[in-house]
Design a protein around this motif. Structure first.
Motif, PDB file in Angstrom:
ATOM      1  N   LEU A   1       6.486   6.498  -2.062  1.00 31.58           N
ATOM      2  CA  LEU A   1       6.607   6.962  -0.677  1.00 31.58           C
ATOM      3  C   LEU A   1       7.322   8.297  -0.586  1.00 31.58           C
ATOM      4  CD1 LEU A   1       7.691   3.605   1.018  1.00 31.58           C
ATOM      5  CD2 LEU A   1       5.446   4.666   1.121  1.00 31.58           C
ATOM      6  N   PHE A   2       8.323   8.485  -1.425  1.00 35.21           N
ATOM      7  CA  PHE A   2       9.150   9.693  -1.363  1.00 35.21           C
ATOM      8  C   PHE A   2       9.307  10.263  -2.775  1.00 35.21           C
ATOM      9  CE2 PHE A   2      10.591   6.593   1.830  1.00 35.21           C
ATOM     10  CZ  PHE A   2      10.241   7.277   2.982  1.00 35.21           C
ATOM     11  N   PRO A   3       8.289  10.976  -3.254  1.00 36.64           N
ATOM     12  CA  PRO A   3       8.337  11.492  -4.631  1.00 36.64           C
ATOM     13  C   PRO A   3       9.511  12.421  -4.893  1.00 36.64           C
ATOM     14  CG  PRO A   3       6.119  11.690  -3.697  1.00 36.64           C
ATOM     15  CD  PRO A   3       7.027  11.307  -2.573  1.00 36.64           C
TER      16      PRO A   3
ATOM     17  N   VAL B   1       2.738   9.397   6.215  1.00 42.21           N
ATOM     18  CA  VAL B   1       1.559   8.659   6.668  1.00 42.21           C
ATOM     19  C   VAL B   1       0.373   8.917   5.740  1.00 42.21           C
ATOM     20  CG1 VAL B   1      -0.120   8.445   8.550  1.00 42.21           C
ATOM     21  CG2 VAL B   1       2.333   8.523   9.052  1.00 42.21           C
ATOM     22  N   ASP B   2       0.237  10.151   5.261  1.00 41.05           N
ATOM     23  CA  ASP B   2      -0.845  10.456   4.324  1.00 41.05           C
ATOM     24  C   ASP B   2      -0.724   9.617   3.056  1.00 41.05           C
ATOM     25  OD1 ASP B   2      -2.083  12.288   5.968  1.00 41.05           O
ATOM     26  OD2 ASP B   2      -1.005  14.003   5.140  1.00 41.05           O
ATOM     27  N   ARG B   3       0.515   9.341   2.642  1.00 33.95           N
ATOM     28  CA  ARG B   3       0.712   8.565   1.413  1.00 33.95           C
ATOM     29  C   ARG B   3       0.424   7.077   1.615  1.00 33.95           C
ATOM     30  NH1 ARG B   3       5.818  11.647   1.159  1.00 33.95           N
ATOM     31  NH2 ARG B   3       5.424  13.504  -0.094  1.00 33.95           N
ATOM     32  N   ILE B   4       0.733   6.539   2.803  1.00 33.49           N
ATOM     33  CA  ILE B   4       0.605   5.091   2.980  1.00 33.49           C
ATOM     34  C   ILE B   4      -0.726   4.671   3.568  1.00 33.49           C
ATOM     35  CG2 ILE B   4       3.098   4.960   3.366  1.00 33.49           C
ATOM     36  CD1 ILE B   4       2.466   4.232   6.302  1.00 33.49           C
TER      37      ILE B   4
ATOM     38  N   ALA C   1      11.111   0.430   5.118  1.00 33.50           N
ATOM     39  CA  ALA C   1      11.004  -0.882   5.755  1.00 33.50           C
ATOM     40  C   ALA C   1       9.770  -0.957   6.648  1.00 33.50           C
ATOM     41  CB  ALA C   1      12.265  -1.181   6.560  1.00 33.50           C
ATOM     42  N   ALA C   2       9.484   0.130   7.376  1.00 26.84           N
ATOM     43  CA  ALA C   2       8.304   0.158   8.245  1.00 26.84           C
ATOM     44  C   ALA C   2       7.030  -0.009   7.436  1.00 26.84           C
ATOM     45  CB  ALA C   2       8.270   1.457   9.039  1.00 26.84           C
ATOM     46  N   TYR C   3       6.944   0.686   6.299  1.00 25.15           N
ATOM     47  CA  TYR C   3       5.751   0.546   5.447  1.00 25.15           C
ATOM     48  C   TYR C   3       5.571  -0.898   4.998  1.00 25.15           C
ATOM     49  CZ  TYR C   3       3.059   0.270   1.193  1.00 25.15           C
ATOM     50  OH  TYR C   3       2.157  -0.127   0.239  1.00 25.15           O
ATOM     51  N   LYS C   4       6.652  -1.530   4.559  1.00 28.76           N
ATOM     52  CA  LYS C   4       6.565  -2.920   4.103  1.00 28.76           C
ATOM     53  C   LYS C   4       6.038  -3.827   5.204  1.00 28.76           C
ATOM     54  CE  LYS C   4       8.578  -2.850  -0.092  1.00 28.76           C
ATOM     55  NZ  LYS C   4       7.980  -3.428  -1.317  1.00 28.76           N
ATOM     56  N   LEU C   5       6.506  -3.645   6.421  1.00 31.34           N
ATOM     57  CA  LEU C   5       6.087  -4.492   7.531  1.00 31.34           C
ATOM     58  C   LEU C   5       4.633  -4.221   7.912  1.00 31.34           C
ATOM     59  CD1 LEU C   5       9.355  -4.190   9.615  1.00 31.34           C
ATOM     60  CD2 LEU C   5       8.478  -6.300   8.621  1.00 31.34           C
ATOM     61  N   ILE C   6       4.228  -2.952   7.913  1.00 33.60           N
ATOM     62  CA  ILE C   6       2.841  -2.619   8.250  1.00 33.60           C
ATOM     63  C   ILE C   6       1.893  -3.131   7.171  1.00 33.60           C
ATOM     64  CG2 ILE C   6       1.226  -0.721   8.644  1.00 33.60           C
ATOM     65  CD1 ILE C   6       3.596   0.875   9.785  1.00 33.60           C
ATOM     66  N   ALA C   7       2.261  -2.927   5.896  1.00 37.73           N
ATOM     67  CA  ALA C   7       1.402  -3.342   4.790  1.00 37.73           C
ATOM     68  C   ALA C   7       1.239  -4.850   4.728  1.00 37.73           C
ATOM     69  CB  ALA C   7       1.966  -2.823   3.469  1.00 37.73           C
TER      70      ALA C   7
ATOM     71  N   THR D   1      -3.471   0.192   4.924  1.00 41.78           N
ATOM     72  CA  THR D   1      -2.480   0.863   4.084  1.00 41.78           C
ATOM     73  C   THR D   1      -2.855   0.770   2.613  1.00 41.78           C
ATOM     74  OG1 THR D   1      -1.162  -1.170   4.002  1.00 41.78           O
ATOM     75  CG2 THR D   1      -0.594   0.452   5.691  1.00 41.78           C
ATOM     76  N   LYS D   2      -2.341   1.716   1.860  1.00 42.14           N
ATOM     77  CA  LYS D   2      -2.489   1.690   0.406  1.00 42.14           C
ATOM     78  C   LYS D   2      -1.447   0.736  -0.186  1.00 42.14           C
ATOM     79  CE  LYS D   2      -3.826   6.567   0.373  1.00 42.14           C
ATOM     80  NZ  LYS D   2      -3.436   7.936  -0.075  1.00 42.14           N
ATOM     81  N   GLN D   3      -1.763   0.170  -1.324  1.00 40.41           N
ATOM     82  CA  GLN D   3      -0.817  -0.689  -2.020  1.00 40.41           C
ATOM     83  C   GLN D   3       0.048   0.169  -2.930  1.00 40.41           C
ATOM     84  OE1 GLN D   3      -0.336  -3.981  -1.381  1.00 40.41           O
ATOM     85  NE2 GLN D   3      -1.819  -3.586   0.263  1.00 40.41           N
ATOM     86  N   LEU D   4       1.247   0.471  -2.470  1.00 37.80           N
ATOM     87  CA  LEU D   4       2.180   1.300  -3.220  1.00 37.80           C
ATOM     88  C   LEU D   4       3.211   0.410  -3.901  1.00 37.80           C
ATOM     89  CD1 LEU D   4       2.648   4.121  -0.560  1.00 37.80           C
ATOM     90  CD2 LEU D   4       1.000   4.003  -2.423  1.00 37.80           C
TER      91      LEU D   4
END
Length: 432
Positions: A102-104, A177-180, A143-149, A93-96
């Motif tokens: 995530l949601f511009p 998904v493209d963003r993360i 929340a999913a992104y945080k857990l995956i990252a 994952t990217k470090q966002l």
């Protein structure tokens, strides 16, 4: 006379026993001693899924010739090549920095979304309750992104009640998904008609890239994951709830589905909409997902307190909040976080006895109202549509017809058109 026992004893028993002992000794040398306690059911079926997937990959004679005999280093090298060919790897994952990355389109999280990431910090069961349009989907994905990252989840599966809703979320999940993701990742659509949906181009990598090997790996991954039984193996997926439920019933390759979901964030949407039978299966599914180290995030606008208790596994005498909106969860202990409600809205509903007169319907649409006319048969819907079209005039409201007899591609076009017209960014509401 038992001829089968004679054949087994004289011809097969000794060679098979020898091979079984040899395999067991090799596994012990590689992975350590065998367990002394019987494993749990979830562990047994996880291993069954692992062995099945390994067998499918190992059956490719491109990498593993039947007659070859290799030492362990050569086996590892060939296994790594086979996995690379089908693009089997961990998610990077990217470090966002925040919600806006995530949601511009909605850079500032609301109370519900902020509460969700504060509560869902580790694998567990979480329930997000809030009204429609309050951003529950974005809250769950954040929340999913945080857990995956953070390495606490290996991927994501988003389960919905119907193919239509799955197709819509699939369109929203792809840019997320493209963003993360740091690599080219496909978002697998999993339902019985997913093969009819237009998929992404095979080359999702940068078109300017000259890395032919990487392009080949992406293509191979699409091909290998194409069969429905492999859909849940993709790192990111969206589909109907039945694709996940087939992992807990006596269906073919059910343990492969369990293996595919293990360790992921599994989002279950519209849980309140299921009947008693499906709701009971969902309870079993949630329990098994937790045994497989999944994080389960449940979304609902109208969940009852009793159903929330059942899903979280709370005792009847255990205190539970009655607030709404609410984010609650169990990850070792019970966590509850109340949220600010969205701005109040006033909605006027008028009950019309009998059929709404045609001219009355058209007049309301001409004055800017959005009218949904529901008939209980396709023939009835077509009849009403023809009558409305006849009563319409040039420059009048847009009139559309949607029913189950449209070819799939045409239904997709109509759904996309009207989601655009009636979506949150639409500026025209005068339709029938």
């Amino acid at each position: 006379r038992d001829w089968s026992s004679d054949v087994c004893s004289s011809d097969l028993s000794e060679p098979w026993d020898e091979q079984r002992r040899r395999l067991a000794e090799e596994l012990i040398r590689e992975f350590g001693p065998l367990p002394v306690e019987p494993p749990a059911d979830a562990t047994i079926w996880f291993v069954a899924g692992l062995i099945t997937i390994a067998d499918w990959i190992g059956s490719d004679e491109t990498h593993f010739s039947q007659n070859a005999r290799w030492d362990m280093p050569e086996r590892r090298r060939r296994a790594q090549t086979a996995l690379a060919t089908i693009n089997w790897r961990s998610v990077e994952t990217k470090q966002l920095t925040g919600f806006g990355d995530l949601f511009p389109e909605t850079p500032h999280p609301n109370s519900l979304q902020t509460a969700t990431v504060q509560v869902a910090r580790e694998p567990g069961i979480y329930i997000i309750e809030g009204p429609m349009g309050y951003g529950k989907t974005e809250a769950a994905l954040w929340a999913a992104y945080k857990l995956i990252a953070s390495g606490q989840a290996s991927g994501l599966y988003f389960a919905l009640p119907t193919q239509v809703t799955s197709n819509r979320i699939h369109l929203r999940l792809k840019p997320f998904v493209d963003r993360i993701s740091a690599d080219a990742e496909a978002v697998r659509l999993a339902h019985s008609a997913s093969w009819l949906v237009e998929t992404e181009p095979l080359a999702r990598l940068n078109p300017a890239s000259q890395d032919a090997e990487a392009q080949e790996h992406v293509h191979a991954a699409r091909s290998w994951l194409a069969p429905a039984k492999k859909a849940l193996l993709a790192p990111f997926g969206v589909g109907t709830i039945d694709q996940a439920l087939l992992g807990i019933v006596a269906a073919k390759h059910f343990f492969v589905r369990q293996f595919g979901l293990a360790g992921k964030v599994v989002i279950l949407d519209e849980v309140h909409s299921y009947d008693l039978y499906t709701g009971t299966l969902i309870g079993v599914l949630v329990k098994r997902l937790r045994e497989l180290q999944c994080t389960v995030i449940i979304l609902s606008a109208t969940l009852t307190e009793k159903r929330r208790r059942e899903l979280l596994g709370l005792a009847d005498d255990q205190p539970a909040s009655t607030a709404y909106p609410l984010v609650s969860g169990v990850a070792g202990s019970v966590i509850e976080r109340t949220c600010e409600p969205p701005p109040s809205k006033t909605i006027r509903v008028r009950n019309v006895s009998g059929a709404l007169p045609l001219e009355d319907a058209m007049e309301r649409a001409r004055h800017g109202e959005c009218l949904l006319w529901i008939r209980n048969t396709v023939d009835g819907a077509q009849e009403t549509y023809r009558a409305l079209q006849s009563a319409n005039s040039q420059g009048g409201p847009n009139i559309a017809l949607l029913h189950s007899r449209f070819p799939f591609f045409r239904r997709e076009q109509l759904e996309t058109d009207w989601m655009t017209r009636l979506g949150k960014d639409s500026d025209r509401k005068s339709v029938v």
